[in-house]
Design a protein around this motif. Structure first.
Motif, mmCIF file in Angstrom:
data_model
loop_
_atom_site.group_PDB
_atom_site.id
_atom_site.type_symbol
_atom_site.label_atom_id
_atom_site.label_comp_id
_atom_site.label_asym_id
_atom_site.label_seq_id
_atom_site.Cartn_x
_atom_site.Cartn_y
_atom_site.Cartn_z
ATOM 1 N N ALA A 53 -56.554 -65.109 -12.284
ATOM 2 C CA ALA A 53 -57.496 -66.162 -12.680
ATOM 3 C C ALA A 53 -57.743 -67.179 -11.568
ATOM 4 O O ALA A 53 -58.432 -68.178 -11.789
ATOM 5 C CB ALA A 53 -56.970 -66.877 -13.927
ATOM 6 N N VAL A 75 -66.730 -64.453 -15.587
ATOM 7 C CA VAL A 75 -65.570 -65.279 -15.247
ATOM 8 C C VAL A 75 -64.302 -64.619 -15.766
ATOM 9 O O VAL A 75 -64.336 -63.774 -16.668
ATOM 10 C CB VAL A 75 -65.674 -66.703 -15.861
ATOM 11 C CG1 VAL A 75 -66.841 -67.465 -15.268
ATOM 12 C CG2 VAL A 75 -65.769 -66.646 -17.380
ATOM 13 N N HIS A 77 -61.195 -65.912 -17.767
ATOM 14 C CA HIS A 77 -60.774 -67.076 -18.544
ATOM 15 C C HIS A 77 -59.319 -66.890 -18.955
ATOM 16 O O HIS A 77 -58.964 -65.914 -19.615
ATOM 17 C CB HIS A 77 -61.649 -67.257 -19.786
ATOM 18 C CG HIS A 77 -61.377 -68.534 -20.520
ATOM 19 N ND1 HIS A 77 -61.804 -69.758 -20.058
ATOM 20 C CD2 HIS A 77 -60.692 -68.784 -21.676
ATOM 21 C CE1 HIS A 77 -61.420 -70.706 -20.896
ATOM 22 N NE2 HIS A 77 -60.739 -70.143 -21.882
ATOM 23 N N TYR A 78 -58.486 -67.836 -18.531
ATOM 24 C CA TYR A 78 -57.050 -67.772 -18.802
ATOM 25 C C TYR A 78 -56.678 -68.805 -19.864
ATOM 26 O O TYR A 78 -56.997 -69.989 -19.730
ATOM 27 C CB TYR A 78 -56.263 -68.045 -17.511
ATOM 28 C CG TYR A 78 -54.783 -68.255 -17.711
ATOM 29 C CD1 TYR A 78 -53.938 -67.194 -18.037
ATOM 30 C CD2 TYR A 78 -54.211 -69.521 -17.554
ATOM 31 C CE1 TYR A 78 -52.577 -67.382 -18.209
ATOM 32 C CE2 TYR A 78 -52.847 -69.719 -17.722
ATOM 33 C CZ TYR A 78 -52.036 -68.646 -18.051
ATOM 34 O OH TYR A 78 -50.683 -68.836 -18.227
ATOM 35 N N ASN A 122 -70.537 -74.956 -20.676
ATOM 36 C CA ASN A 122 -70.681 -73.516 -20.464
ATOM 37 C C ASN A 122 -71.968 -72.952 -21.070
ATOM 38 O O ASN A 122 -72.120 -71.735 -21.157
ATOM 39 C CB ASN A 122 -69.466 -72.789 -21.054
ATOM 40 C CG ASN A 122 -68.178 -73.129 -20.326
ATOM 41 O OD1 ASN A 122 -67.909 -72.597 -19.254
ATOM 42 N ND2 ASN A 122 -67.382 -74.024 -20.901
ATOM 43 N N LYS A 161 -62.093 -71.766 -28.040
ATOM 44 C CA LYS A 161 -62.888 -71.938 -26.820
ATOM 45 C C LYS A 161 -63.061 -70.611 -26.089
ATOM 46 O O LYS A 161 -64.163 -70.254 -25.646
ATOM 47 C CB LYS A 161 -62.223 -72.945 -25.881
ATOM 48 C CG LYS A 161 -62.255 -74.383 -26.337
ATOM 49 C CD LYS A 161 -61.541 -75.243 -25.296
ATOM 50 C CE LYS A 161 -61.540 -76.709 -25.657
ATOM 51 N NZ LYS A 161 -60.816 -77.521 -24.641
ATOM 52 N N ALA A 162 -61.968 -69.876 -25.937
ATOM 53 C CA ALA A 162 -62.005 -68.626 -25.183
ATOM 54 C C ALA A 162 -62.914 -67.587 -25.836
ATOM 55 O O ALA A 162 -63.690 -66.897 -25.160
ATOM 56 C CB ALA A 162 -60.582 -68.073 -25.046
ATOM 57 N N LEU A 165 -66.580 -68.533 -25.533
ATOM 58 C CA LEU A 165 -67.081 -68.346 -24.170
ATOM 59 C C LEU A 165 -67.515 -66.918 -23.899
ATOM 60 O O LEU A 165 -68.466 -66.672 -23.148
ATOM 61 C CB LEU A 165 -65.994 -68.761 -23.168
ATOM 62 C CG LEU A 165 -66.323 -68.618 -21.687
ATOM 63 C CD1 LEU A 165 -67.484 -69.520 -21.299
ATOM 64 C CD2 LEU A 165 -65.089 -68.932 -20.840
ATOM 65 N N PRO A 167 -65.895 -64.294 -22.125
ATOM 66 C CA PRO A 167 -65.801 -63.959 -20.705
ATOM 67 C C PRO A 167 -65.713 -62.453 -20.496
ATOM 68 O O PRO A 167 -65.341 -61.705 -21.410
ATOM 69 C CB PRO A 167 -64.502 -64.633 -20.284
ATOM 70 C CG PRO A 167 -63.662 -64.572 -21.520
ATOM 71 C CD PRO A 167 -64.609 -64.745 -22.680
ATOM 72 N N LEU A 170 -60.648 -61.723 -20.248
ATOM 73 C CA LEU A 170 -59.924 -62.757 -20.987
ATOM 74 C C LEU A 170 -58.424 -62.482 -20.895
ATOM 75 O O LEU A 170 -57.957 -61.396 -21.238
ATOM 76 C CB LEU A 170 -60.359 -62.765 -22.455
ATOM 77 C CG LEU A 170 -59.629 -63.736 -23.391
ATOM 78 C CD1 LEU A 170 -59.725 -65.169 -22.896
ATOM 79 C CD2 LEU A 170 -60.182 -63.614 -24.817
ATOM 80 N N THR A 199 -65.959 -57.556 -23.485
ATOM 81 C CA THR A 199 -64.842 -58.284 -22.874
ATOM 82 C C THR A 199 -63.655 -57.352 -22.667
ATOM 83 O O THR A 199 -63.401 -56.473 -23.490
ATOM 84 C CB THR A 199 -64.417 -59.469 -23.763
ATOM 85 O OG1 THR A 199 -65.472 -60.416 -23.810
ATOM 86 C CG2 THR A 199 -63.171 -60.161 -23.240
#
Length: 492
Positions: A53, A75, A77-78, A122, A161-162, A165, A167, A170, A199
């Protein structure tokens, strides 16, 4: 033409105290692969995924390849196991009891504001957030401030949030810590839906629960990443290691108390119109071993804060502790002297600049860090616990420099060092691997043979000590059940 791997790591190295934790590690993650990474606490798992990350310097080659044609965010995302939040002035120097002080709770952002800011940052669509909030039972917390949330609710906020998003990659570090069983199931469904949308996942976990989309398994062994089969992966983690109990634990027998150690009569806690605890009636006699359970946000942490003299509304209730009505003259420190406590919140606010040894000794004084010179006997007991928990190599290491699991072991040592009359263990095994969890719970079983009273909070039934004999279950601030576990098991 062969597509590039999503992640390609070659010759990754990581040192801790001049000793290699990861040595020339290589790892390739191809399109469509979703990995579960496991292994002992402190073996470098978190550092490895943080490098992916781009959160720590790379000591090797870490290549990430996003799909430019994907509709998902390009991205990594961590989601850390540890949630760090700041107040409205950008500071994070909170103290443990602040969560229960409504005059200062407003110093942090509300959940709703935090999510709105994240969405704007975002460029996320607000309407796509609602199904995620519903799945993790979070809709009613939008008005709450960040400092009011329990550890499980903070974990949910990170996960919300994750997932919102979406990503391309992830990474979730111990995602199930602090989550109740319904939330764990719904999280796995949400993650499976993410995978269906494109993802890819990397999970760090030693739990058997996982999304059905996980299709690769690995552990870290001797500094290398070793791919395993699913069943082998789970079985190889656990080997039983026995150590003799430190001698000083056998030297104290608590006197027989005929009356209750804890007695709550129609106890209520409310903030304005919001009722957190509703007419709680509960009696704990000396020597009893209780499990305290319930969904996230059910009131468990607030109930414990009353017992630990951390909540100001204890004085407004008909509540007895150690046989005395609260507010009848005893000091907060006289109460704390008889209680050993560990909780995720205590860990959050603990002094990170203390060494392992200082942290353990501070348990004698109920302080966050050590501010006086302990005597010979106290020093000896600390050394015995450091050996017992396998922390000899970390004795003079700062807590902030330790892996999370090692930090938790040090705080467990702090909790039990004074051999307290009442042990309150709130999710004590968060961050520990399976062997450490087994080892710690065996220790609790042994400690409780001398008459220690125990209240143990745990969402995983498999992580409860064998000595647990009774259970109280909360839901929406009310007592849903009080039962004898031994009778439940014998009648099953």
């Amino acid at each position: 033409m062969m597509k590039k791997p999503v992640v390609h790591i070659t010759n990754f190295n990581l040192k801790f105290q001049d000793k290699y934790v990861l040595k020339d590690l290589c790892w390739t993650i191809n399109i469509g692969e979703n990995w579960l990474l496991s292994g002992e606490s402190g073996n470098g798992k978190t550092s490895l995924v943080k490098a992916i990350a781009n959160l720590i310097p790379n000591y090797g080659t870490v290549e990430i390849n996003f799909n430019p044609a994907s509709h998902l965010a390009g991205v990594v995302h961590y989601v850390a196991n540890w949630y760090q939040f700041k107040d409205l002035e950008g500071q994070s120097n909170f103290y443990y009891q602040q969560r229960y002080n409504k005059q200062v709770a407003s110093t942090t952002n509300s959940v709703g504001s935090e999510l709105r800011h994240f969405g704007q940052q975002n460029q996320l669509k607000p309407d796509t957030l609602n199904p995620i909030l519903a799945a993790l039972d979070f809709e009613n917390l939008l008005a709450a401030t960040l400092i009011e949330l329990s550890s499980g609710e903070h974990k949910k906020l990170q996960l919300i949030k994750a997932i919102w998003l979406k990503p391309q990659l992830l990474i979730l570090d111990l995602p199930y810590n602090g989550l109740d069983s319904a939330s764990r199931r719904n999280l796995n469904l949400l993650l499976d839906h993410l995978v269906e949308d494109g993802t890819q996942l990397i999970l760090i976990s030693n739990e058997t629960e996982m999304p059905s989309s996980i299709n690769r398994f690995a552990k870290i062994e001797s500094g290398k990443l070793v791919e395993t089969a699913e069943m082998q992966h789970l079985a190889d983690l656990f080997t039983e290691v026995e150590k003799p109990l430190p001698a000083f634990f056998g030297k104290k027998q608590w006197p027989s108390v005929k009356s209750h150690l804890i007695k709550m009569i129609d106890v209520n806690v409310s903030y304005g119109d919001k009722k957190v605890l509703k007419n709680i009636n509960w009696e704990v006699k000396a020597g009893e071993k209780w499990a305290l359970q319930g969904p996230n946000g059910s009131g468990k942490s607030t109930l414990l804060s009353l017992i630990c003299a951390d909540h100001p509304q204890a004085f407004a209730n008909n509540f007895y502790l150690f046989g005395n009505l609260r507010g009848s003259g005893e000091s907060i420190w006289e109460i704390k002297e008889r209680i050993g406590l560990i909780s995720p919140e205590l860990h959050w606010y603990f002094d990170p600049s203390a060494t392992v040894w200082q942290s353990i000794v501070s348990g004698f004084y109920d302080s966050s860090g050590l501010f006086c010179e302990p005597g010979y006997t106290k020093r000896l007991q600390a050394d015995e616990l450091i050996y017992f928990f396998g922390l000899d190599d970390y004795k003079n290491t700062l807590m902030s420099q330790l892996p999370l699991g090692k930090q938790r072991l040090a705080l467990l040592g702090r909790t039990i060092i004074k051999n307290p009359e009442l042990l309150i263990l709130d999710e004590p095994c968060q961050g520990l691997d399976q062997q450490q969890t087994f080892h710690f719970n065996k220790l609790i079983d042994e400690l409780c043979k001398n008459g220690t009273t125990l209240i143990y909070v745990g969402h995983f039934e498999s992580q409860l000590p064998d000595c647990i004999e009774k259970r109280i279950v909360l839901e929406n601030g009310e007592v849903q059940a009080i039962e004898n576990i031994l009778e439940t098991v014998s009648n099953a």
